[in-house]
Write an enzyme that holds these catalytic residues in place. Structure first.
Site, PDB file in Angstrom:
ATOM      1  N   ASP A   1     -14.084  23.346 110.750  1.00 50.41           N
ATOM      2  CA  ASP A   1     -13.419  22.711 110.264  1.00 50.41           C
ATOM      3  C   ASP A   1     -11.786  24.067 109.607  1.00 50.41           C
ATOM      4  O   ASP A   1     -11.553  24.591 110.444  1.00 50.41           O
ATOM      5  CB  ASP A   1     -14.033  22.049 109.308  1.00 50.41           C
TER       6      ASP A   1
ATOM      7  N   HIS B   1      -9.959  20.622 103.447  1.00 47.16           N
ATOM      8  CA  HIS B   1     -10.363  20.060 103.752  1.00 47.16           C
ATOM      9  C   HIS B   1     -12.035  20.577 104.198  1.00 47.16           C
ATOM     10  O   HIS B   1     -12.822  19.961 104.243  1.00 47.16           O
ATOM     11  CB  HIS B   1      -9.485  19.564 105.510  1.00 47.16           C
TER      12      HIS B   1
ATOM     13  N   ASN C   1     -27.569  21.563  90.228  1.00 49.47           N
ATOM     14  CA  ASN C   1     -27.590  22.478  88.847  1.00 49.47           C
ATOM     15  C   ASN C   1     -26.579  22.525  87.798  1.00 49.47           C
ATOM     16  O   ASN C   1     -25.761  23.719  87.251  1.00 49.47           O
ATOM     17  CB  ASN C   1     -26.799  23.309  89.856  1.00 49.47           C
TER      18      ASN C   1
ATOM     19  N   ASN D   1      -8.084   8.083 113.446  1.00 52.26           N
ATOM     20  CA  ASN D   1      -7.963   7.441 111.773  1.00 52.26           C
ATOM     21  C   ASN D   1      -6.441   6.862 112.360  1.00 52.26           C
ATOM     22  O   ASN D   1      -5.925   6.805 111.098  1.00 52.26           O
ATOM     23  CB  ASN D   1      -7.525   8.458 110.846  1.00 52.26           C
TER      24      ASN D   1
ATOM     25  N   ALA E   1     -15.247  12.753 119.317  1.00 54.09           N
ATOM     26  CA  ALA E   1     -15.889  11.752 119.411  1.00 54.09           C
ATOM     27  C   ALA E   1     -16.609  10.775 120.330  1.00 54.09           C
ATOM     28  O   ALA E   1     -17.775   9.972 120.665  1.00 54.09           O
ATOM     29  CB  ALA E   1     -15.375  10.892 117.809  1.00 54.09           C
TER      30      ALA E   1
ATOM     31  N   SER F   1     -13.045  12.182 108.596  1.00 51.92           N
ATOM     32  CA  SER F   1     -12.947  12.971 108.233  1.00 51.92           C
ATOM     33  C   SER F   1     -14.378  12.891 106.865  1.00 51.92           C
ATOM     34  O   SER F   1     -15.292  13.802 107.227  1.00 51.92           O
ATOM     35  CB  SER F   1     -11.871  13.800 107.578  1.00 51.92           C
TER      36      SER F   1
END
Length: 384
Positions: free
Chosen positions: A96, A128, A142, A220, A230, A290
């Site tokens: 990324d 991103h 945490n 998208n 993909a 994403s």
């Protein structure tokens, strides 16, 4: 009657629930207890004999922003955490824009940093990649920020997109090959392009052959046009769904998509600087396939330590992928493959229904059989 039965079969009478005809009996460990259990199971006056179990409170983590993470609730992540939170030995490579090295909710999970982009270093000056990494493995319980789907796993920061959010196929290929050769188990690519190249598919196939699960965003464009990487068969192509289990308006879809995951208004970590997706708080909502893909990558990370090598090929990436797709929920949407992922169903390791898909696909006008059509029943896919 109950006392007589206990005397015959062995053990110590602890408690009786007369309303339902149940007696609680304690038996010793070892062979005497084994013999007593057999005695109870074979006694004609005993309807059933079963071991007592244990239940634990199932509560969400103490991360204060977890209530904004509807996606993790939708896929039943808190219930899945009762089974597993993943293993530090499992590494997810996030290909990324980089991952913020100083974000307190994700930087402790970083185990490697590589830069294959044209940016000067592997830090995230876009936002991103940090968001994607947070969905996968943000520190959990945490008392800070958000939770990650696979909170115990490690993140390899493999920067392949520059500070504007773009990168070359050659840089992405370099990142894939590095992940495959350096101990990673899952690759997440929340990136897409309109056309791939053979070298890219070869790199993905190489990673698959090395035992990695490769996850990629479906894109998208709101269409069924293939998006790369993909579209390649060795990738799990992930569409995006909304909170009401509808297809996100922007999400690609089609018979090449393998599954879907939450991808609208996903809340996760971002850098705190002045980058395009930064936020002073260190957290923000983002949407896109994403954001859906890292849910699948995180689920793969939960599954890796659990899955046996069922076919004896020396790796478990095929079993992990089959488990993810085979336990998806059918939410009534076509074009999202097996359906929307369910983390609890996946990690529970219940048997997945199997069987053959038979038949033929015909042209409704000519009646001719169509060869090469993909047919699915929601969990299984066959090529005619």
């Amino acid at each position: 009657m109950a006392a007589d039965c206990v005397n015959r079969c062995g053990g110590t009478h602890l408690q009786e629930f007369a309303q339902i005809g149940v007696v609680v009996v304690e038996v010793p460990d070892g062979p005497p207890g084994d013999a007593a259990r057999i005695n109870y199971q074979q006694d004609p006056n005993v309807l059933y004999a079963e071991p007592d179990g244990e239940a634990r409170a199932s509560a969400g983590p103490n991360d204060p922003l977890f209530p904004q993470q509807w996606g993790l609730v939708k896929i039943q992540a808190p219930q899945a955490w009762e089974v597993t939170k993943g293993s530090p030995d499992t590494i997810v490579a996030v290909l990324d824009t980089g991952v913020a090295p100083d974000h307190p909710d994700i930087s402790p999970k970083l185990v490697a940093n590589q830069n294959f982009s044209d940016a000067p270093n592997s830090d995230d000056f876009h936002g991103h990649g940090t968001h994607v990494a947070g969905t996968i493995a943000a520190l959990t319980d945490n008392a800070l920020g958000v939770a990650g789907l696979a909170p115990e796993v490690g993140i390899a920061n493999v920067k392949v997109l520059n500070d504007s959010g773009s990168g070359s196929w050659s840089g992405i290929i370099a990142g894939i090959l590095w992940a495959a050769d350096n101990g990673c188990h899952i690759i997440n690519m929340s990136l897409s392009g309109g056309g791939g190249i053979q070298a890219l598919e070869d790199a993905i196939n190489y990673a698959w052959s090395k035992g990695l699960v490769v996850v990629a965003a479906a894109g998208n464009n709101g269409s069924n046009a293939p998006a790369y990487p993909a579209f390649y068969p060795s990738c799990i192509a992930v569409a995006a769904t909304a909170q009401d289990d509808t297809l996100a308006s922007f999400s690609n879809f089609g018979d090449w998509v393998d599954c879907a995951a939450p991808g609208v208004a996903i809340f996760a970590t971002v850098p705190t600087g002045t980058c395009p997706l930064c936020d002073p708080s260190g957290y923000r909502h983002l949407g896109g396939t994403s954001m859906a893909a890292p849910h699948v990558a995180g689920l793969a990370a939960l599954l890796f330590p659990l899955m046996p090598d069922g076919n004896g090929d020396g790796r478990v990436n095929d079993e992990v992928r089959y488990r993810i797709e085979g336990t998806c929920e059918n939410i009534g949407i076509s074009g999202i493959g097996a359906g929307r992922i369910n983390a609890l169903a996946a990690v529970s390791l219940q048997p997945i229904p199997t069987g053959a898909i038979t038949g033929a696909v015909g042209d409704t006008t000519t009646g001719e059989v169509i060869v090469g059509a993909l047919v699915t029943d929601g969990t299984r896919t066959a090529l005619t």
